[in-house]
Design a protein around this motif. Structure first.
Motif, PDB file in Angstrom:
ATOM      1  N   VAL A 306       0.857  -1.179   0.000  1.00  0.00           N
ATOM      2  CA  VAL A 306       0.000   0.000   0.000  1.00  0.00           C
ATOM      3  C   VAL A 306       0.894   1.230   0.000  1.00  0.00           C
ATOM      4  O   VAL A 306       1.799   1.359   0.837  1.00  0.00           O
ATOM      5  CB  VAL A 306      -0.935   0.020   1.227  1.00  0.00           C
ATOM      6  N   GLY A 307       0.649   2.126  -0.936  1.00  0.00           N
ATOM      7  CA  GLY A 307       1.399   3.366  -1.007  1.00  0.00           C
ATOM      8  C   GLY A 307       0.834   4.257  -2.091  1.00  0.00           C
ATOM      9  O   GLY A 307       0.244   3.772  -3.070  1.00  0.00           O
ATOM     10  N   PRO A 308       0.984   5.566  -1.961  1.00  0.00           N
ATOM     11  CA  PRO A 308       0.424   6.477  -2.961  1.00  0.00           C
ATOM     12  C   PRO A 308       1.148   6.354  -4.290  1.00  0.00           C
ATOM     13  O   PRO A 308       2.186   5.686  -4.411  1.00  0.00           O
ATOM     14  CB  PRO A 308       0.633   7.860  -2.321  1.00  0.00           C
ATOM     15  N   ALA A 309       0.606   7.001  -5.305  1.00  0.00           N
ATOM     16  CA  ALA A 309       1.232   6.993  -6.625  1.00  0.00           C
ATOM     17  C   ALA A 309       2.617   7.626  -6.538  1.00  0.00           C
ATOM     18  O   ALA A 309       2.815   8.650  -5.897  1.00  0.00           O
ATOM     19  CB  ALA A 309       0.355   7.762  -7.620  1.00  0.00           C
ATOM     20  N   GLY A 310       3.591   6.983  -7.184  1.00  0.00           N
ATOM     21  CA  GLY A 310       4.954   7.483  -7.168  1.00  0.00           C
ATOM     22  C   GLY A 310       5.789   7.000  -6.008  1.00  0.00           C
ATOM     23  O   GLY A 310       6.958   7.392  -5.884  1.00  0.00           O
ATOM     24  N   THR A 588      -4.310   3.247  -1.510  1.00  0.00           N
ATOM     25  CA  THR A 588      -4.744   3.516  -0.139  1.00  0.00           C
ATOM     26  C   THR A 588      -5.700   2.415   0.277  1.00  0.00           C
ATOM     27  O   THR A 588      -6.377   1.796  -0.568  1.00  0.00           O
ATOM     28  CB  THR A 588      -5.429   4.887  -0.027  1.00  0.00           C
ATOM     29  N   LEU A 589      -5.775   2.152   1.564  1.00  0.00           N
ATOM     30  CA  LEU A 589      -6.724   1.168   2.066  1.00  0.00           C
ATOM     31  C   LEU A 589      -8.163   1.658   1.979  1.00  0.00           C
ATOM     32  O   LEU A 589      -9.102   0.874   2.190  1.00  0.00           O
ATOM     33  CB  LEU A 589      -6.385   0.809   3.513  1.00  0.00           C
ATOM     34  N   ASP A 590      -8.365   2.935   1.677  1.00  0.00           N
ATOM     35  CA  ASP A 590      -9.722   3.433   1.465  1.00  0.00           C
ATOM     36  C   ASP A 590     -10.363   2.819   0.235  1.00  0.00           C
ATOM     37  O   ASP A 590     -11.589   2.883   0.068  1.00  0.00           O
ATOM     38  CB  ASP A 590      -9.709   4.961   1.329  1.00  0.00           C
ATOM     39  N   ASP A 591      -9.549   2.223  -0.672  1.00  0.00           N
ATOM     40  CA  ASP A 591     -10.104   1.535  -1.833  1.00  0.00           C
ATOM     41  C   ASP A 591     -10.706   0.183  -1.463  1.00  0.00           C
ATOM     42  O   ASP A 591     -11.257  -0.496  -2.332  1.00  0.00           O
ATOM     43  CB  ASP A 591      -9.010   1.329  -2.887  1.00  0.00           C
ATOM     44  N   VAL A 592     -10.575  -0.208  -0.205  1.00  0.00           N
ATOM     45  CA  VAL A 592     -11.145  -1.465   0.289  1.00  0.00           C
ATOM     46  C   VAL A 592     -12.261  -1.118   1.269  1.00  0.00           C
ATOM     47  O   VAL A 592     -12.095  -0.225   2.103  1.00  0.00           O
ATOM     48  CB  VAL A 592     -10.062  -2.320   0.986  1.00  0.00           C
ATOM     49  N   PRO A 593     -13.418  -1.776   1.182  1.00  0.00           N
ATOM     50  CA  PRO A 593     -14.474  -1.504   2.172  1.00  0.00           C
ATOM     51  C   PRO A 593     -13.955  -1.680   3.595  1.00  0.00           C
ATOM     52  O   PRO A 593     -13.166  -2.581   3.881  1.00  0.00           O
ATOM     53  CB  PRO A 593     -15.557  -2.532   1.822  1.00  0.00           C
ATOM     54  N   ASP A 617      -4.484   5.100   7.191  1.00  0.00           N
ATOM     55  CA  ASP A 617      -3.984   3.825   6.669  1.00  0.00           C
ATOM     56  C   ASP A 617      -2.936   3.237   7.604  1.00  0.00           C
ATOM     57  O   ASP A 617      -2.877   2.017   7.824  1.00  0.00           O
ATOM     58  CB  ASP A 617      -3.389   4.018   5.280  1.00  0.00           C
ATOM     59  N   GLY A 618      -2.073   4.108   8.137  1.00  0.00           N
ATOM     60  CA  GLY A 618      -1.064   3.637   9.074  1.00  0.00           C
ATOM     61  C   GLY A 618      -1.664   3.022  10.321  1.00  0.00           C
ATOM     62  O   GLY A 618      -1.085   2.104  10.918  1.00  0.00           O
TER      63      GLY A 618
END
Length: 712
Positions: A306-310, A588-593, A617-618
């Protein structure tokens, strides 16, 4: 002889006229060149043999074993530089003082008694050479004893190793002695022990000649493992080796290596190096500064990054893992499917056997919508998960049984009539309840006498009339694939025609195949997520039903947004026992319910949090990594005030040595439970290009969260 009896000696005297010279000698022929002009020199097998003979000791999970030197479990005590240098200087001054007191006689002459006892009286004469030599040798001995003593007290040896010549340059590694023939892997002792001496000699000769690569060694070792397990005969293996040498037992594609490599690989251990474990106090001492590597033993528990773009998910994690699994496939050890957006940098097309470019008119391969199965119920379950799996109740106990039932009520009758499953337009019409296709299907079932399937079709028609029927939702999702850009795609093998893309299904994972699936480009985001769910559902259904599980199978999803469903989490949990694994990346974990975040982190044995993570997320990672017992030291310092001149002088000397005011310290040690990595540390204390990674292998061994430099 002449007539008078004298010998004719003409032409034999030194001053005689020489005879005419014969033809000149032919010039010497130059040696034949070893190779044609402009050709590179022949390969040398020394590099391969050095790689093969490099030690690979057993190590902790995730440690790069190639040439690894184990470190102690606990960090040795390291004295601060200022304290070390001050102590060394004071020890030197003390030694100098003792020698001065002895030399000037302030301590008496007792230290000369051994000299007087050993020296003869005849040597005691003035200006005797022997007396001078012995006396000064004795002085040197006494001075040496004093210096050795004060050197030990002042830790001069540690100063020498920390700042002396040993620290100026790295000590070159000692040359390794060649191993004994029975222990040399280059001589293939296992083959010799089994009686295949000729095959071992051929392979050893190819290795010395530079004709063998690391992939060849791994592939032949895999084939030999099949001989030992009884899957192949010894005669066939020996014949192939004697005929082809290092190229024996080749991959079906004929390739023996990738065109280019970006990461460091060690096919002898199956590892690929991702980076270096940072020399950070939060990492265990045994891991600090070591290489960080992953292999099938760790990927068998699945990986979530899990990590942001880039942040380096694709270039630092996905690409090396895909490259490693492709090499394992060439060695006959693995099968891999890599799914990502077109142009995501997942490796060149020639690194894969099958490249499915969905929506691209030049694609050579297609994706089978039903996963190559002939069972209507299995096809309905997989397709329902792909179409509406994200719409199911996100709690772990939910499923998509209603959608599976609706699809089974249509797929079963259609296959009974036509001998195949419907295409995307046909399936859309059936789900929409178009009267023409349903009437034709009913007529076909009636003529075939399929009474049970007729009841299934009747039930489907009755449900269409009820409000809230899920068939309309399924039809809307199928409509995402019924687009002009996908007109030539998603056909089963029964519908494939010459000139159209050949369908691929995960049923082929029984063989060492390399597959890359390029999802549609911009404008089809919903279709891309649907197809990613389809591939994941087909993968989990196929690998868990394999009879031969000796081949490691892995699915890599470069972007798992919208893919995680309750059924997907259950499928990932089953992969570990099927010698398979999955690699998922998320921004991000927000993409998971929210109800599925905990089960997803629990289903994956390897979890990676890259730099730039958000605090919320952390928090999820901090909870799954848990807490540990640590020693908390509470130190209370109270400054000591000297009143006498001698006390003030001692305090001044102590301040000069330590750099701190003299204090009386009270230390309280407590055992407290703290988070291994807090949410704040994960969000703000992870440098760019780094990640925090926890590991668990298939044997249950695990490594705590490690701070890793992905650029090292």
């Amino acid at each position: 002889m002449d007539s008078d009896g004298t010998r004719d000696t003409r032409g034999t005297h030194a001053n005689s006229v020489p005879r005419p010279a014969g033809p000149p000698d032919a010039p010497a022929v130059p040696p034949r060149p070893a190779r044609a002009p402009g050709m590179p020199p022949p390969p040398d097998g020394s590099a391969f043999l050095t790689w093969l003979r490099t030690p690979r000791p057993q190590a902790l999970p995730g440690v790069w074993r190639f040439g690894h030197r184990p470190r102690p479990e606990q960090e040795p005590e390291r004295i601060p530089a200022r304290q070390l240098l001050s102590g060394a200087l004071i020890a030197f001054l003390v030694g100098w003082l003792v020698w001065s007191l002895l030399w000037n006689g302030y301590l008496g002459g007792w230290w000369l008694l051994p000299l007087y006892a050993m020296v003869p009286d005849s040597w005691a004469e003035p200006h005797s050479f022997g007396a001078v030599v012995v006396v000064y040798a004795y002085y040197a001995l006494v001075a040496g004893v004093i210096m050795v003593g004060v050197g030990r007290l002042g830790r001069w040896g540690e100063i020498w190793h920390r700042w002396g010549p040993p620290a100026w340059h790295r000590t070159p590694q000692r040359e390794q002695r060649p191993p004994a023939p029975e222990a040399d892997p280059a001589t293939w002792p296992a083959l010799r022990a089994a009686g295949a001496v000729d095959a071992a000699e051929r392979l050893a000769a190819d290795a010395r000649a530079g004709l063998m690569r690391d992939v060849d060694h791994a592939r032949i070792a895999r084939a030999w493992q099949g001989v030992r397990n009884g899957r192949h005969s010894l005669a066939a293996f020996t014949g192939a080796v004697l005929r082809d040498g290092a190229a024996a037992c080749a991959h079906p594609s004929g390739a023996r290596d990738l065109s280019a490599r970006q990461a460091r690989h060690d096919l002898l251990t199956g590892q690929v190096r991702l980076g270096t474990t940072a020399d950070d106090p939060r990492n265990p001492y045994a891991y600090r500064g070591t290489g960080l590597a992953l292999g099938p033993d760790l990927l068998g528990t699945s990986l979530l990054a899990v990590g942001p773009a880039g942040s380096g998910k694709t270039g630092g994690v996905v690409r090396p893992l895909a490259e490693s699994l492709c090499l394992h496939a060439l060695a006959g050890k693995a099968a891999v499917i890599v799914v990502g957006a077109a142009g995501a940098g997942l490796g060149p097309a020639d690194a894969y056997d099958v490249v499915v470019r969905i929506g691209h008119p030049d694609s050579v391969h297609d994706l089978d919508l039903y996963g190559g199965t002939t069972d209507p119920d299995e096809a309905a379950a997989v397709l329902a998960e792909a179409l509406v799996g994200d719409l199911a109740d996100p709690h772990p106990g939910s499923d998509s049984r209603r959608s599976t039932t609706v699809l089974a009520q249509l797929l079963g009758p259609f296959r009974a009539v036509h001998g195949r499953f419907p295409s995307v337009p046909e399936l859309r019409q059936l789900l929409d309840g178009a009267p023409g296709p349903l009437a034709a299907l009913r007529q076909g079932l009636t003529e075939a006498g399929q009474e049970s399937l007729l009841r299934e079709l009747d039930a489907r028609e009755r449900q269409m009339a009820h409000p809230g029927d899920i068939g309309g939702i399924l039809a809307d999702r199928v409509a995402l694939l019924d687009r002009p850009a996908f007109a030539t795609f998603f056909k089963s093998a029964a519908l494939a025609t010459p000139g159209q893309p050949r369908p691929f299904s995960p049923k082929a994972l029984d063989h060492p195949v390399r597959v890359r699936v390029d999802l549609p480009e911009r404008g089809h985001a919903d279709a891309s997520r649907l197809l990613a769910r389809l591939v994941l559902a087909q993968f989990t259904a196929s690998v868990t039903a394999r009879e031969d599980r000796s081949l490691f199978a892995c699915l890599i999803l470069d972007d798992a947004t919208g893919v995680v469903t309750p059924e997907a989490v259950r499928g990932i949990q089953r992969l570990r026992s099927a010698n398979a694994g999955a690699v998922l990346t998320l921004r991000t974990l927000d993409d998971v319910p929210r109800p599925l975040r905990g089960p997803l982190l629990g289903a994956t044995g390897c979890r990676m949090a890259l730099s730039g993570l958000t605090p919320w997320d952390g928090q999820d990672f901090a909870e799954v990594w848990g807490k540990e017992w640590t020693e908390a030291r509470d130190v209370t310092d109270r400054q000591i005030i000297a009143e006498s001149p001698a006390g003030k002088a001692v305090h001044a000397l102590r301040r000069a040595i330590t750099g701190k005011a003299p204090t009386a310290r009270a230390v309280t040690v407590r055992q407290v439970e703290r988070e291994r990595w807090s949410a704040s540390e994960l969000a703000h204390a992870v440098p760019a290009g780094h990640a925090v990674l926890s590991l668990t292998n298939v044997r249950g061994e695990h490594a705590p969260p490690l701070l890793v430099d992905l650029r090292g």
